[in-house]
Design a protein around this motif. Structure first.
Motif, PDB file in Angstrom:
ATOM      1  N   LEU A  20     -11.588  -7.040 -40.637  1.00 26.01           N
ATOM      2  CA  LEU A  20     -11.401  -6.104 -41.748  1.00 26.01           C
ATOM      3  C   LEU A  20     -12.527  -5.562 -42.566  1.00 26.01           C
ATOM      4  CD1 LEU A  20      -8.942  -8.854 -43.959  1.00 26.01           C
ATOM      5  CD2 LEU A  20      -8.444  -6.510 -42.838  1.00 26.01           C
ATOM      6  N   ARG A  21     -13.645  -6.135 -42.155  1.00 24.99           N
ATOM      7  CA  ARG A  21     -14.971  -5.457 -42.767  1.00 24.99           C
ATOM      8  C   ARG A  21     -15.562  -4.546 -41.637  1.00 24.99           C
ATOM      9  NH1 ARG A  21     -19.264  -9.731 -43.923  1.00 24.99           N
ATOM     10  NH2 ARG A  21     -18.799 -10.212 -42.127  1.00 24.99           N
ATOM     11  N   ALA A  22     -14.580  -3.402 -41.220  1.00 21.59           N
ATOM     12  CA  ALA A  22     -15.164  -2.713 -40.108  1.00 21.59           C
ATOM     13  C   ALA A  22     -16.432  -1.966 -40.509  1.00 21.59           C
ATOM     14  CB  ALA A  22     -14.059  -1.790 -39.987  1.00 21.59           C
ATOM     15  N   ARG A  23     -17.476  -2.193 -39.405  1.00 23.73           N
ATOM     16  CA  ARG A  23     -18.721  -1.392 -39.513  1.00 23.73           C
ATOM     17  C   ARG A  23     -18.490   0.136 -39.671  1.00 23.73           C
ATOM     18  NH1 ARG A  23     -22.011  -4.511 -34.759  1.00 23.73           N
ATOM     19  NH2 ARG A  23     -21.644  -6.808 -35.889  1.00 23.73           N
ATOM     20  N   ARG A  24     -19.588   0.630 -39.831  1.00 24.88           N
ATOM     21  CA  ARG A  24     -19.549   2.210 -40.216  1.00 24.88           C
ATOM     22  C   ARG A  24     -19.098   2.924 -38.982  1.00 24.88           C
ATOM     23  NH1 ARG A  24     -25.009   4.601 -42.496  1.00 24.88           N
ATOM     24  NH2 ARG A  24     -24.333   2.947 -44.088  1.00 24.88           N
ATOM     25  N   ALA A  25     -19.300   2.532 -37.568  1.00 25.75           N
ATOM     26  CA  ALA A  25     -18.804   3.156 -36.779  1.00 25.75           C
ATOM     27  C   ALA A  25     -17.207   3.131 -36.396  1.00 25.75           C
ATOM     28  CB  ALA A  25     -19.414   2.511 -35.322  1.00 25.75           C
ATOM     29  N   GLU A  26     -16.660   2.184 -36.967  1.00 29.22           N
ATOM     30  CA  GLU A  26     -15.181   2.102 -37.194  1.00 29.22           C
ATOM     31  C   GLU A  26     -14.672   2.364 -38.386  1.00 29.22           C
ATOM     32  OE1 GLU A  26     -14.831  -1.864 -35.958  1.00 29.22           O
ATOM     33  OE2 GLU A  26     -15.004  -1.599 -33.853  1.00 29.22           O
ATOM     34  N   GLY A  27     -15.294   3.427 -39.244  1.00 27.08           N
ATOM     35  CA  GLY A  27     -14.713   3.664 -40.636  1.00 27.08           C
ATOM     36  C   GLY A  27     -13.558   3.985 -40.922  1.00 27.08           C
ATOM     37  N   GLY A  28     -12.785   4.605 -39.602  1.00 24.30           N
ATOM     38  CA  GLY A  28     -11.368   4.963 -39.916  1.00 24.30           C
ATOM     39  C   GLY A  28     -10.602   3.814 -40.198  1.00 24.30           C
ATOM     40  N   VAL A  29     -10.758   2.624 -39.642  1.00 23.72           N
ATOM     41  CA  VAL A  29     -10.149   1.237 -39.834  1.00 23.72           C
ATOM     42  C   VAL A  29     -10.300   0.795 -41.055  1.00 23.72           C
ATOM     43  CG1 VAL A  29      -9.739  -1.050 -39.032  1.00 23.72           C
ATOM     44  CG2 VAL A  29     -10.109   0.674 -37.264  1.00 23.72           C
ATOM     45  N   SER A  30     -11.518   0.652 -41.645  1.00 22.55           N
ATOM     46  CA  SER A  30     -11.685   0.396 -43.233  1.00 22.55           C
ATOM     47  C   SER A  30     -11.074   1.286 -44.217  1.00 22.55           C
ATOM     48  CB  SER A  30     -13.285   0.448 -43.220  1.00 22.55           C
ATOM     49  OG  SER A  30     -13.790   1.606 -43.064  1.00 22.55           O
ATOM     50  N   VAL A  31     -10.940   2.498 -43.585  1.00 27.55           N
ATOM     51  CA  VAL A  31     -10.589   3.632 -44.795  1.00 27.55           C
ATOM     52  C   VAL A  31      -8.917   3.214 -44.788  1.00 27.55           C
ATOM     53  CG1 VAL A  31      -9.816   6.075 -45.164  1.00 27.55           C
ATOM     54  CG2 VAL A  31     -12.267   5.495 -44.380  1.00 27.55           C
ATOM     55  N   MET A  32      -8.078   2.856 -43.691  1.00 24.47           N
ATOM     56  CA  MET A  32      -7.037   2.604 -43.742  1.00 24.47           C
ATOM     57  C   MET A  32      -6.624   1.335 -44.368  1.00 24.47           C
ATOM     58  SD  MET A  32      -5.286   5.241 -42.252  1.00 24.47           S
ATOM     59  CE  MET A  32      -3.711   4.195 -42.475  1.00 24.47           C
ATOM     60  N   THR A  33      -7.600   0.288 -44.148  1.00 28.46           N
ATOM     61  CA  THR A  33      -7.381  -0.791 -45.162  1.00 28.46           C
ATOM     62  C   THR A  33      -7.432  -0.495 -46.277  1.00 28.46           C
ATOM     63  OG1 THR A  33      -8.310  -2.028 -43.193  1.00 28.46           O
ATOM     64  CG2 THR A  33      -8.418  -3.048 -45.324  1.00 28.46           C
ATOM     65  N   TRP A  34      -8.472   0.069 -46.995  1.00 28.35           N
ATOM     66  CA  TRP A  34      -8.423   0.399 -48.447  1.00 28.35           C
ATOM     67  C   TRP A  34      -7.170   1.132 -48.757  1.00 28.35           C
ATOM     68  CZ3 TRP A  34     -10.961  -1.828 -51.853  1.00 28.35           C
ATOM     69  CH2 TRP A  34     -12.377  -2.532 -51.598  1.00 28.35           C
ATOM     70  N   ILE A  35      -6.713   2.143 -48.053  1.00 25.93           N
ATOM     71  CA  ILE A  35      -5.476   2.798 -48.473  1.00 25.93           C
ATOM     72  C   ILE A  35      -4.288   2.037 -48.560  1.00 25.93           C
ATOM     73  CG2 ILE A  35      -3.770   4.762 -47.533  1.00 25.93           C
ATOM     74  CD1 ILE A  35      -6.145   6.209 -46.482  1.00 25.93           C
ATOM     75  N   SER A  36      -4.220   0.743 -47.864  1.00 25.22           N
ATOM     76  CA  SER A  36      -3.110  -0.021 -47.727  1.00 25.22           C
ATOM     77  C   SER A  36      -3.325  -0.805 -48.860  1.00 25.22           C
ATOM     78  CB  SER A  36      -3.182  -1.002 -46.407  1.00 25.22           C
ATOM     79  OG  SER A  36      -3.192  -0.122 -45.391  1.00 25.22           O
ATOM     80  N   VAL A  37      -4.366  -1.270 -49.246  1.00 23.35           N
ATOM     81  CA  VAL A  37      -4.623  -2.121 -50.509  1.00 23.35           C
ATOM     82  C   VAL A  37      -4.327  -1.286 -51.556  1.00 23.35           C
ATOM     83  CG1 VAL A  37      -6.330  -3.173 -51.863  1.00 23.35           C
ATOM     84  CG2 VAL A  37      -6.125  -3.545 -49.431  1.00 23.35           C
ATOM     85  N   ILE A  38      -4.747   0.061 -51.720  1.00 22.92           N
ATOM     86  CA  ILE A  38      -4.461   0.737 -53.138  1.00 22.92           C
ATOM     87  C   ILE A  38      -2.967   0.867 -53.106  1.00 22.92           C
ATOM     88  CG2 ILE A  38      -4.737   3.104 -54.108  1.00 22.92           C
ATOM     89  CD1 ILE A  38      -7.799   2.811 -52.960  1.00 22.92           C
ATOM     90  N   GLY A  39      -2.441   1.006 -52.020  1.00 25.39           N
ATOM     91  CA  GLY A  39      -0.873   1.621 -51.773  1.00 25.39           C
ATOM     92  C   GLY A  39      -0.340   0.468 -52.411  1.00 25.39           C
ATOM     93  N   ILE A  40      -0.504  -0.708 -51.968  1.00 22.12           N
ATOM     94  CA  ILE A  40       0.447  -2.003 -52.525  1.00 22.12           C
ATOM     95  C   ILE A  40       0.159  -2.403 -53.724  1.00 22.12           C
ATOM     96  CG2 ILE A  40       0.469  -4.337 -51.923  1.00 22.12           C
ATOM     97  CD1 ILE A  40       1.864  -3.217 -49.935  1.00 22.12           C
ATOM     98  N   ALA A  41      -1.292  -2.245 -54.300  1.00 29.11           N
ATOM     99  CA  ALA A  41      -1.660  -2.428 -55.584  1.00 29.11           C
ATOM    100  C   ALA A  41      -0.860  -1.556 -56.468  1.00 29.11           C
ATOM    101  CB  ALA A  41      -3.148  -2.384 -55.750  1.00 29.11           C
ATOM    102  N   LEU A  42      -0.761  -0.187 -56.317  1.00 28.78           N
ATOM    103  CA  LEU A  42      -0.068   0.676 -57.148  1.00 28.78           C
ATOM    104  C   LEU A  42       1.383   0.329 -57.104  1.00 28.78           C
ATOM    105  CD1 LEU A  42      -2.087   4.022 -56.305  1.00 28.78           C
ATOM    106  CD2 LEU A  42      -2.230   2.505 -58.446  1.00 28.78           C
ATOM    107  N   ALA A  43       2.129   0.088 -55.953  1.00 28.50           N
ATOM    108  CA  ALA A  43       3.297  -0.104 -55.808  1.00 28.50           C
ATOM    109  C   ALA A  43       3.990  -1.511 -56.681  1.00 28.50           C
ATOM    110  CB  ALA A  43       3.962  -0.204 -54.352  1.00 28.50           C
ATOM    111  N   VAL A  44       3.079  -2.256 -56.534  1.00 28.39           N
ATOM    112  CA  VAL A  44       3.364  -3.738 -57.252  1.00 28.39           C
ATOM    113  C   VAL A  44       3.062  -3.321 -58.985  1.00 28.39           C
ATOM    114  CG1 VAL A  44       2.632  -6.009 -57.916  1.00 28.39           C
ATOM    115  CG2 VAL A  44       2.737  -5.079 -55.451  1.00 28.39           C
ATOM    116  N   PHE A  45       2.155  -2.690 -59.119  1.00 22.49           N
ATOM    117  CA  PHE A  45       1.890  -2.340 -60.495  1.00 22.49           C
ATOM    118  C   PHE A  45       2.827  -1.410 -61.306  1.00 22.49           C
ATOM    119  CE2 PHE A  45       0.439   1.553 -63.127  1.00 22.49           C
ATOM    120  CZ  PHE A  45       0.347   0.837 -64.249  1.00 22.49           C
ATOM    121  N   ALA A  46       3.428  -0.399 -60.378  1.00 20.51           N
ATOM    122  CA  ALA A  46       4.526   0.144 -60.888  1.00 20.51           C
ATOM    123  C   ALA A  46       5.753  -0.786 -61.108  1.00 20.51           C
ATOM    124  CB  ALA A  46       4.760   1.528 -59.985  1.00 20.51           C
TER     125      ALA A  46
END
Length: 428
Positions: A20-46
């Motif tokens: 989950l703590r993807a290194r800079r070389a695997e930044g695409g994975v960490s970005v998708m993780t953050w997108i997933s977290v933000i998406g779930i958070a906004l959906a639950v909030f709504a």
């Protein structure tokens, strides 16, 4: 040795956390993780915010109904008098009101005269509903006597009339002005019935919180209402308030017995039942529609895990050759998706609860920024919109988000677990 490994062991958590703590070389994975977290958070909030606002609207609507209206109305089916005419109402209304007041759970039983007339003042006419009641019984209506915008002196009620703020505004009336009431059922003469026209001084202007009531309701002293509507010696009905209006059904039989053989009842649920059922259906449909947002947000977890599995193919092959079972690999990637869902859900719960708790200042700011008019009480039956946070709604939103997050995580995790280590390491 691997067969003795307990599920979700410390090393599985450690590997999942490193992924989950993807290194800079695997930044695409960490970005998708953050997108997933933000998406779930906004959906639950709504989802939480929507359910809280819906619950607030329902609570305000019920509070408005119960504030100025009877929880239960006891009326008579009628009886034939000596001249053969059907007479409705109660002649022994004081005795019946006393028996009803003795029913356990009843907090108010007041004889009432009810009629519809035309009100006129300053050249403007309006149809109003007159409630004839005593000063003591009127003082038992919290929404009438405890309003922050009420003006006038209720102690002078027996000397005049109390009107709603909407009538005061429509007819341009203030305390001390006079209003005329015109009833077509007036004095009976040899030439027929002539209209009755009486003028009264406005001694009190109330605001109940319901625009509909404030624009149509006036209160007359009980004896004056009897005379105005030709109800001498009778009351049309008994207005009853109970301590548990949400469960008003349990009072029906005791009230019928106390009201006598001709008594019939009408509760607030009979009048507003269809609207409440419509609100319940809308609440359920809203929950289903908002759940689709949670599902869409949860699908982002699949995208992130698929990318993670693809990037970690070499690691999976090495872990398998070191002795890790398919179950361990599955649990590692399941933890990656589950942790993402849990974090997003927790953030969404915090945001949703905060929004619901501070809804009023947020709504006031939005209303101010929009120049006012966001909530029009003339269109809806309440003055103010509020949010009521129920733990059941929060639990339902959290349970839905976690369940969907766990389910969608299983598929990419199984793909990782079934990856052939030989194929994964062939080109490494």
């Amino acid at each position: 040795m691997s067969s003795r490994t307990a599920p979700f062991s410390a090393f599985e958590w450690m590997i999942a956390w490193r992924y989950l703590r993807a290194r800079r070389a695997e930044g695409g994975v960490s970005v998708m993780t953050w997108i997933s977290v933000i998406g779930i958070a906004l959906a639950v909030f709504a989802l939480i915010a929507t359910m809280a606002v819906r619950a607030g609207f329902r609570a305000e609507f019920v509070s408005t109904l119960l504030g100025a209206n009877a929880h239960v109305t006891v009326y008579s089916s009628g009886q034939v008098d000596e001249s053969g005419r059907m007479q409705r109402g109660f002649t022994d209304y004081a005795e019946i009101a006393g028996r009803i007041a003795d029913v356990p759970g009843v907090i108010r039983a007041a004889p009432l005269i009810r009629g519809q007339v035309m009100a006129t003042a300053n050249g403007v006419n309006a149809g109003v509903e007159v409630h004839g009641t005593s000063a003591a019984d009127l003082a038992g209506l919290p929404s009438v006597v405890d309003g922050a915008d009420d003006i006038g002196d209720l102690s002078r009620f027996e000397e005049g009339i109390a009107i709603g703020s909407g009538i005061s505004r429509d007819l341009n009336l203030a305390v001390g002005d006079r209003i005329r009431l015109i009833s077509p059922d007036g004095v009976k003469t040899a030439f027929g019935t002539s209209p009755r026209v009486n003028a009264y001084e406005v001694v009190y202007v109330f605001t109940t919180g319901s625009p509909e009531i404030d624009r149509t309701r006036v209160y007359l002293p009980f004896a004056e209402a009897q005379s105005f509507f030709n109800r001498e010696g009778r009351a049309d009905e008994i207005e009853v308030m109970v301590d548990d209006p949400e469960n008003v059904e349990r009072f029906e039989m005791p009230l019928l017995q106390a009201g006598g053989p001709t008594a019939m009842i009408w509760s607030w649920r009979d009048g507003a039942g269809s609207f409440l059922r419509a609100l319940t259906v809308e609440d359920n449909m809203m929950f289903i529609l908002m759940s689709i947002l949670v599902l869409i947000a949860a699908m982002n977890i699949i995208s992130g895990l698929v990318m993670l599995v693809k990037n970690k193919g070499r690691d999976i092959g090495i872990l398998r050759t070191m002795g890790l079972t398919e179950g361990s690999i599955l649990r590692i990637f399941f933890l990656c998706g589950a942790v993402t869902g849990i974090i997003g859900t927790l953030v969404g719960i915090v945001l949703g609860c905060a929004f619901s708790i501070w809804f009023t200042p947020i709504f006031d700011f939005v209303n101010w920024a929009a120049g006012g008019g966001v909530w029009d009480p003339e269109v809806r039956p309440i003055y103010h919109l509020s949010a009521v946070l129920h733990w059941q709604d929060v639990a339902a939103a959290a349970g839905l988000a976690l369940t969907l997050s766990f389910i969608v995580t299983i598929f990419p995790a199984r793909r990782a677990a079934r990856m052939n280590p030989v194929e994964a390491l062939r080109y490494e």
